[in-house]
Design an enzyme around this catalytic site. Structure first.
Site, PDB file in Angstrom:
ATOM      1  N   HIS A  40       1.392   0.905   2.307  1.00  0.00           N
ATOM      2  CA  HIS A  40       1.127   1.186   0.886  1.00  0.00           C
ATOM      3  C   HIS A  40       1.885   0.185   0.009  1.00  0.00           C
ATOM      4  O   HIS A  40       1.304  -0.440  -0.873  1.00  0.00           O
ATOM      5  CB  HIS A  40       1.535   2.625   0.571  1.00  0.00           C
ATOM      6  CG  HIS A  40       1.593   2.940  -0.896  1.00  0.00           C
ATOM      7  ND1 HIS A  40       0.482   2.927  -1.709  1.00  0.00           N
ATOM      8  CD2 HIS A  40       2.639   3.269  -1.693  1.00  0.00           C
ATOM      9  CE1 HIS A  40       0.839   3.247  -2.946  1.00  0.00           C
ATOM     10  NE2 HIS A  40       2.147   3.453  -2.969  1.00  0.00           N
ATOM     11  N   HIS A  64       8.786  -0.192  -4.865  1.00  0.00           N
ATOM     12  CA  HIS A  64       8.573   0.770  -5.946  1.00  0.00           C
ATOM     13  C   HIS A  64       8.811   2.225  -5.566  1.00  0.00           C
ATOM     14  O   HIS A  64       9.129   3.041  -6.409  1.00  0.00           O
ATOM     15  CB  HIS A  64       7.197   0.578  -6.595  1.00  0.00           C
ATOM     16  CG  HIS A  64       6.055   1.168  -5.805  1.00  0.00           C
ATOM     17  ND1 HIS A  64       5.418   0.477  -4.807  1.00  0.00           N
ATOM     18  CD2 HIS A  64       5.455   2.377  -5.863  1.00  0.00           C
ATOM     19  CE1 HIS A  64       4.461   1.237  -4.298  1.00  0.00           C
ATOM     20  NE2 HIS A  64       4.459   2.401  -4.905  1.00  0.00           N
ATOM     21  N   GLU A  68      12.751   6.710  -5.165  1.00  0.00           N
ATOM     22  CA  GLU A  68      12.253   8.078  -5.250  1.00  0.00           C
ATOM     23  C   GLU A  68      12.146   8.736  -3.867  1.00  0.00           C
ATOM     24  O   GLU A  68      12.437   9.909  -3.717  1.00  0.00           O
ATOM     25  CB  GLU A  68      10.881   8.057  -5.949  1.00  0.00           C
ATOM     26  CG  GLU A  68      10.183   9.390  -6.053  1.00  0.00           C
ATOM     27  CD  GLU A  68      10.784  10.317  -7.108  1.00  0.00           C
ATOM     28  OE1 GLU A  68      11.744   9.887  -7.786  1.00  0.00           O
ATOM     29  OE2 GLU A  68      10.320  11.463  -7.208  1.00  0.00           O
ATOM     30  N   ASP A  69      11.752   7.976  -2.871  1.00  0.00           N
ATOM     31  CA  ASP A  69      11.393   8.591  -1.586  1.00  0.00           C
ATOM     32  C   ASP A  69      12.396   8.388  -0.454  1.00  0.00           C
ATOM     33  O   ASP A  69      12.199   8.932   0.626  1.00  0.00           O
ATOM     34  CB  ASP A  69      10.027   8.048  -1.110  1.00  0.00           C
ATOM     35  CG  ASP A  69       8.906   8.470  -2.054  1.00  0.00           C
ATOM     36  OD1 ASP A  69       9.164   9.330  -2.907  1.00  0.00           O
ATOM     37  OD2 ASP A  69       7.801   7.932  -1.934  1.00  0.00           O
ATOM     38  N   ASP A 130      -0.405   0.542  -8.000  1.00  0.00           N
ATOM     39  CA  ASP A 130      -0.004   1.678  -7.163  1.00  0.00           C
ATOM     40  C   ASP A 130      -1.087   2.763  -7.185  1.00  0.00           C
ATOM     41  O   ASP A 130      -1.548   3.262  -6.161  1.00  0.00           O
ATOM     42  CB  ASP A 130       1.329   2.211  -7.720  1.00  0.00           C
ATOM     43  CG  ASP A 130       1.834   3.442  -6.993  1.00  0.00           C
ATOM     44  OD1 ASP A 130       1.716   3.493  -5.753  1.00  0.00           O
ATOM     45  OD2 ASP A 130       2.357   4.348  -7.674  1.00  0.00           O
ATOM     46  N   ASP A 251     -29.615  -1.385 -17.747  1.00  0.00           N
ATOM     47  CA  ASP A 251     -28.600  -2.221 -17.110  1.00  0.00           C
ATOM     48  C   ASP A 251     -28.146  -1.632 -15.777  1.00  0.00           C
ATOM     49  O   ASP A 251     -26.997  -1.748 -15.389  1.00  0.00           O
ATOM     50  CB  ASP A 251     -27.408  -2.449 -18.040  1.00  0.00           C
ATOM     51  CG  ASP A 251     -26.769  -1.151 -18.490  1.00  0.00           C
ATOM     52  OD1 ASP A 251     -27.368  -0.085 -18.252  1.00  0.00           O
ATOM     53  OD2 ASP A 251     -25.673  -1.207 -19.080  1.00  0.00           O
TER      54      ASP A 251
HETATM   55 MN    MN Z   1       3.468   4.324  -4.542  1.00  0.00          MN
END
Ligand code: MN
Length: 565
Positions: A40, A64, A68-69, A130, A251
């Site tokens: 990811h 990123h 947090e993780d 993300d 279209d």
């Molecule tokens: Mn992420």
């Protein structure tokens, strides 16, 4: 996954080190798809790289989710990769923590908040990368989370991408969210449109060489001719406006022609019209008048080969790139222009970029007349509004310079009236403290406390002002209050939309409250910007009831009320 883009970065350089760090931090963790978590991070970084952002952004994309993780902290990132990367990762970590209340009518506030709160546009752009990857892997998540993420994507992130001019990403996000949102409609489209799309695609293949030949004959150099099938999500929206009649959609598959110069664009339009008669009223010059998000192209609809109605879009390569990348494209250009000054102090870089952003929004606004879009662009993100957070993670928007007292009254009149102190980000601050975007604000109250007249000197919102005045009305009596009949006067600040006034009066009717006086204020453009309603005296519960109802009306920005004696 093709990682050749990544291999090109030098060994032991920032990107490779960030990758190694992230891989170690997320090791043993798997995505719901079963892939190692790092896939990811790498995918987000690849997108950011392809959009042309700088190395700090690519590194931040790799890192990123680390804070947090995993057990690593921002300090670790700062130490290993420096302030700039840490700043970006911090922004992304904070964005991740915010919860967006579902069915909140005020999604526009949330979108603005994300931008303002991010401080640096790169944070928003990495966040979009993300979200794009998460949407592409959404099928692995449990259903309730799918729905929620699809909602956020469609309501917040896709429009945000659109505002940033990233039209293609915006459309893709909408399309990825659509089946989770409207599963039945999606199946209907698959059933009814698929064959037509194939038909139209093969038709487009027939036209392309004819167009190319005629352009070349007229000295127009063609860079690319693509056929572009309309996205299911936007097709669905359009069908709703056309009685679900597919024959009325011209279209379904549009031909997109990329040429070298603006002169070539107009020349190309001429050639197309010589070849095929145009449908009257369907020529759109988005080059002379770009869309508010910066989109430029010429559009025309013609009776093409076999008299089949077909839309053409003509643009230059640069317009094409801006359409795909939006503000990221401008950002990348700016990067190249300024690459000599790369060692410049970080702080200077930040403010220059913000200026660029505000300047661009201003330019977009200048070239536009579409009222609603102008309003929604809100050029003054950084200047006039701040966005702060309650301890429950709700986002509250206030004018710049607002204080904890303004915040308290925004929460509830009782919170304002009984306010004795405030904490910002966990620290006690004076009540005249100037709040900043991103502050977490907590109000301390005491039941017996009454508001102080001094507050009037520093508060910034009219809501706080009117309520403080109400609470200390014995001391301050305005002439207006003296002359007005007894009762309650509501002032509703609103965004103009058809039917707003009617909805307001309907709510009073429904609550069985008689309106004694009703007036509205209009702005320079003639749009209704505020509504004043006076009623007879109301019980406290009636008052609260109607306030809630007014706040729920779509378009209501702010409701103030005062008691007339
Ligand atoms: Mn992420």
């Amino acid at each position: 996954m093709n990682t050749s883009w990544f291999q090109k970065y030098p060994e032991n350089g920032l990107i490779k080190r960030a990758y190694a760090f992230a891989e170690e931090a997320h090791k043993d963790v798997k995505r719901e798809s079963g892939d190692p978590y790092i896939t990811h991070s790498l995918s987000v970084a690849e997108t950011v790289h392809k959009w042309g952002l700088d190395e700090a952004s690519v590194a931040a994309a790799l890192l990123h989710d680390v804070v947090e993780d995993t057990n690593f902290t921002l300090k670790n990132i700062d130490k290993q990769f420096g302030k700039e990367v840490a700043f970006l990762v911090d922004g992304l970590t904070k964005l991740k923590k915010i919860q967006y209340p579902e069915h909140d009518p005020n999604v526009e506030t949330l979108r603005k908040f994300i931008i303002s709160f991010s401080r640096d546009l790169r944070v928003v752009i990495i966040k979009l990368a993300d979200r794009w990857h998460n949407m592409r892997t959404l099928k692995f998540l449990p259903e309730d989370r799918q729905k929620r993420i699809a909602w956020e994507t469609s309501e917040i992130y896709a429009p945000l991408a659109y505002r940033l001019g990233m039209q293609r990403l915006s459309g893709e996000l909408e399309d990825l969210a659509f089946p989770y949102f409207h599963p039945e409609e999606y199946l209907w489209l698959l059933d009814n449109v698929k064959d037509r799309y194939e038909e139209r695609e093969s038709y487009a293949r027939k036209i392309k060489p004819i167009i190319r030949k005629n352009f070349e004959r007229n000295g127009i150099k063609v860079i690319a001719i693509d056929s572009r099938a309309k996205r299911y999500s936007s097709l669905y929206k359009k069908l709703q406006r056309y009685d679900m009649d597919l024959d009325k959609i011209y279209d379904l598959v549009a031909l997109r022609i990329v040429v070298k110069t603006i002169e070539d664009c107009y020349a190309a339009l001429g050639v197309i019209h010589k070849l095929y008669p145009p449908l009257p009223g369907r020529i759109k010059d988005y080059i002379a008048r770009p869309k508010p998000n910066g989109y430029q192209s010429l559009h025309t609809t013609v009776f093409a080969l076999e008299n089949i109605i077909t839309e053409f879009q003509v643009r230059t390569a640069e317009m094409h790139e801006v359409d795909e990348l939006g503000i990221a494209a401008h950002w990348a250009y700016e990067q190249i222009k300024n690459s000599k000054r790369h060692s410049e102090q970080w702080k200077g870089v930040l403010s220059r970029k913000e200026l660029l952003w505000v300047e661009q929004l201003r330019n977009w606004q200048k070239s536009f007349s579409d009222k609603e879009l102008i309003e929604s662009i809100a050029v003054d993100f950084f200047k006039d509004r701040i966005f702060v957070i309650t301890p429950q993670n709700d986002v509250i928007d206030l004018p710049a310079g607002a204080t904890p007292v303004d915040f308290a009254y925004r929460i509830h009149s009782d919170v304002g009236n009984n306010c004795v102190g405030a904490k910002v980000n966990g620290k006690i601050v004076p009540l005249n403290y100037e709040l900043q975007s991103g502050d977490i604000v907590e109000i301390m109250t005491q039941k017996t406390k009454k508001p102080s007249e001094d507050w009037l000197r520093f508060i910034k919102t009219s809501l706080a002002r009117s309520q403080i005045k109400n609470a200390i009305k014995d001391k301050i009596k305005t002439l207006r209050e003296k002359s007005a009949p007894a009762g309650v006067e509501f002032k509703i600040v609103n965004q103009d939309r058809p039917g707003f006034l009617k909805d307001v009066t309907a709510q009073f009717d429904e609550s069985k409250i008689n309106i004694g006086y009703l007036s509205s204020e209009t702005d320079k453009r003639g749009a209704i910007s505020a509504v004043t309603v006076r009623t007879a005296p109301l019980t406290k519960s009636k008052l609260e009831q109607i306030l809630v109802k007014i706040k729920k009306i779509a378009g209501t920005k702010e409701v103030n009320y005062k008691f007339n004696r």
